[in-house]
Design a protein around this motif. Structure first.
Motif, PDB file in Angstrom:
ATOM      1  N   LEU A  79       0.841  -1.202   0.000  1.00 37.59           N
ATOM      2  CA  LEU A  79       0.000   0.000   0.000  1.00 37.59           C
ATOM      3  C   LEU A  79       0.875   1.250   0.000  1.00 37.59           C
ATOM      4  O   LEU A  79       0.639   2.184  -0.782  1.00 37.59           O
ATOM      5  N   GLY A  80       1.883   1.276   0.852  1.00 35.17           N
ATOM      6  CA  GLY A  80       2.794   2.421   0.895  1.00 35.17           C
ATOM      7  C   GLY A  80       3.500   2.630  -0.429  1.00 35.17           C
ATOM      8  O   GLY A  80       3.634   3.771  -0.903  1.00 35.17           O
ATOM      9  N   LEU A  81       3.945   1.543  -1.048  1.00 33.13           N
ATOM     10  CA  LEU A  81       4.613   1.655  -2.343  1.00 33.13           C
ATOM     11  C   LEU A  81       3.629   2.094  -3.426  1.00 33.13           C
ATOM     12  O   LEU A  81       3.996   2.871  -4.324  1.00 33.13           O
ATOM     13  N   LEU A  87       1.859   8.888  -6.478  1.00 27.44           N
ATOM     14  CA  LEU A  87       2.281  10.286  -6.347  1.00 27.44           C
ATOM     15  C   LEU A  87       3.355  10.624  -7.377  1.00 27.44           C
ATOM     16  O   LEU A  87       3.373  11.722  -7.932  1.00 27.44           O
ATOM     17  N   ARG A  88       4.247   9.672  -7.645  1.00 24.52           N
ATOM     18  CA  ARG A  88       5.269   9.905  -8.676  1.00 24.52           C
ATOM     19  C   ARG A  88       4.605  10.101 -10.034  1.00 24.52           C
ATOM     20  O   ARG A  88       5.017  10.937 -10.834  1.00 24.52           O
ATOM     21  N   LEU A  89       3.561   9.342 -10.305  1.00 20.06           N
ATOM     22  CA  LEU A  89       2.791   9.489 -11.546  1.00 20.06           C
ATOM     23  C   LEU A  89       2.148  10.863 -11.620  1.00 20.06           C
ATOM     24  O   LEU A  89       2.191  11.519 -12.670  1.00 20.06           O
ATOM     25  N   VAL A  90       1.564  11.333 -10.532  1.00 19.52           N
ATOM     26  CA  VAL A  90       0.948  12.665 -10.492  1.00 19.52           C
ATOM     27  C   VAL A  90       1.988  13.726 -10.834  1.00 19.52           C
ATOM     28  O   VAL A  90       1.728  14.638 -11.637  1.00 19.52           O
ATOM     29  N   PHE A  91       3.177  13.606 -10.269  1.00 10.11           N
ATOM     30  CA  PHE A  91       4.242  14.563 -10.574  1.00 10.11           C
ATOM     31  C   PHE A  91       4.653  14.465 -12.035  1.00 10.11           C
ATOM     32  O   PHE A  91       4.916  15.486 -12.685  1.00 10.11           O
ATOM     33  N   GLN A  92       4.721  13.243 -12.565  1.00 10.36           N
ATOM     34  CA  GLN A  92       5.065  13.043 -13.976  1.00 10.36           C
ATOM     35  C   GLN A  92       4.089  13.793 -14.879  1.00 10.36           C
ATOM     36  O   GLN A  92       4.484  14.408 -15.855  1.00 10.36           O
ATOM     37  N   ILE A 119       2.290   3.789 -13.780  1.00 11.14           N
ATOM     38  CA  ILE A 119       0.939   3.219 -13.739  1.00 11.14           C
ATOM     39  C   ILE A 119       1.006   1.725 -13.404  1.00 11.14           C
ATOM     40  O   ILE A 119       0.243   1.227 -12.560  1.00 11.14           O
ATOM     41  N   TYR A 120       1.900   1.021 -14.071  1.00 11.74           N
ATOM     42  CA  TYR A 120       2.079  -0.424 -13.848  1.00 11.74           C
ATOM     43  C   TYR A 120       2.404  -0.705 -12.387  1.00 11.74           C
ATOM     44  O   TYR A 120       1.755  -1.546 -11.739  1.00 11.74           O
ATOM     45  N   MET A 121       3.366   0.006 -11.823  1.00  8.92           N
ATOM     46  CA  MET A 121       3.761  -0.238 -10.442  1.00  8.92           C
ATOM     47  C   MET A 121       2.640   0.139  -9.473  1.00  8.92           C
ATOM     48  O   MET A 121       2.338  -0.625  -8.550  1.00  8.92           O
ATOM     49  N   SER A 122       2.050   1.302  -9.674  1.00 14.66           N
ATOM     50  CA  SER A 122       0.964   1.741  -8.785  1.00 14.66           C
ATOM     51  C   SER A 122      -0.164   0.722  -8.767  1.00 14.66           C
ATOM     52  O   SER A 122      -0.647   0.326  -7.706  1.00 14.66           O
ATOM     53  N   THR A 123      -0.566   0.307  -9.950  1.00 16.45           N
ATOM     54  CA  THR A 123      -1.662  -0.653 -10.072  1.00 16.45           C
ATOM     55  C   THR A 123      -1.323  -1.957  -9.373  1.00 16.45           C
ATOM     56  O   THR A 123      -2.130  -2.498  -8.612  1.00 16.45           O
ATOM     57  N   LEU A 124      -0.128  -2.478  -9.624  1.00 17.57           N
ATOM     58  CA  LEU A 124       0.263  -3.749  -9.027  1.00 17.57           C
ATOM     59  C   LEU A 124       0.294  -3.664  -7.503  1.00 17.57           C
ATOM     60  O   LEU A 124      -0.261  -4.530  -6.814  1.00 17.57           O
TER      61      LEU A 124
END
Length: 131
Positions: A79-81, A87-92, A119-124
């Protein structure tokens, strides 16, 4: 899901090592010349620690994929990751200016590749948490 974590772990480890080339690629010797010593050193130190964290997340995914998927603590870490990478995606998408990549073939390609990677990492990670 464990296979996906191992893929992510490998890719994050590679990304961490790519940070070694940042000073040369981004021409920091010239670009940062006008900065104070503290600001120059902060760039170097922060880049090092970003690379270290990215590497350690990659190492965690490579060595502890089973635990991340199947334990309560692993799900909380996931969940933390997931939050971290969303958040990294939002900044991107909303913090970096499109002027940095629009109309530039390599930069546009990297923007698209990393957008899909975040997106891939967030989703996973969120899927692991919710499973």
């Amino acid at each position: 899901m464990e296979l996906h974590l191992k893929i992510i772990g490998t890719l994050l480890s590679l990304l961490a090592f790519i940070h070694i080339s940042f000073p040369k690629y981004f021409n920091w010797k010239t670009e940062l010349k006008s900065l104070s010593l503290i600001n120059k050193q902060m760039m170097a130190v922060h880049t090092f620690f970003i690379a270290l964290v990215v590497f350690l997340i990659g190492l965690l995914c490579l060595t502890s994929s089973n635990e991340l998927v199947h334990t309560s603590l692993g799900k909380k870490i996931s969940l933390g990751l997931g939050v971290f990478w969303i958040l990294r995606l939002v900044f991107q998408l909303f913090v970096y200016s499109p002027k940095l990549w629009k109309g530039k073939k390599f930069e546009t390609t990297m923007h698209i590749v990393f957008t899909f990677f975040w997106i891939y990492m967030s989703t996973l990670f969120f899927m692991i948490y919710l499973k």
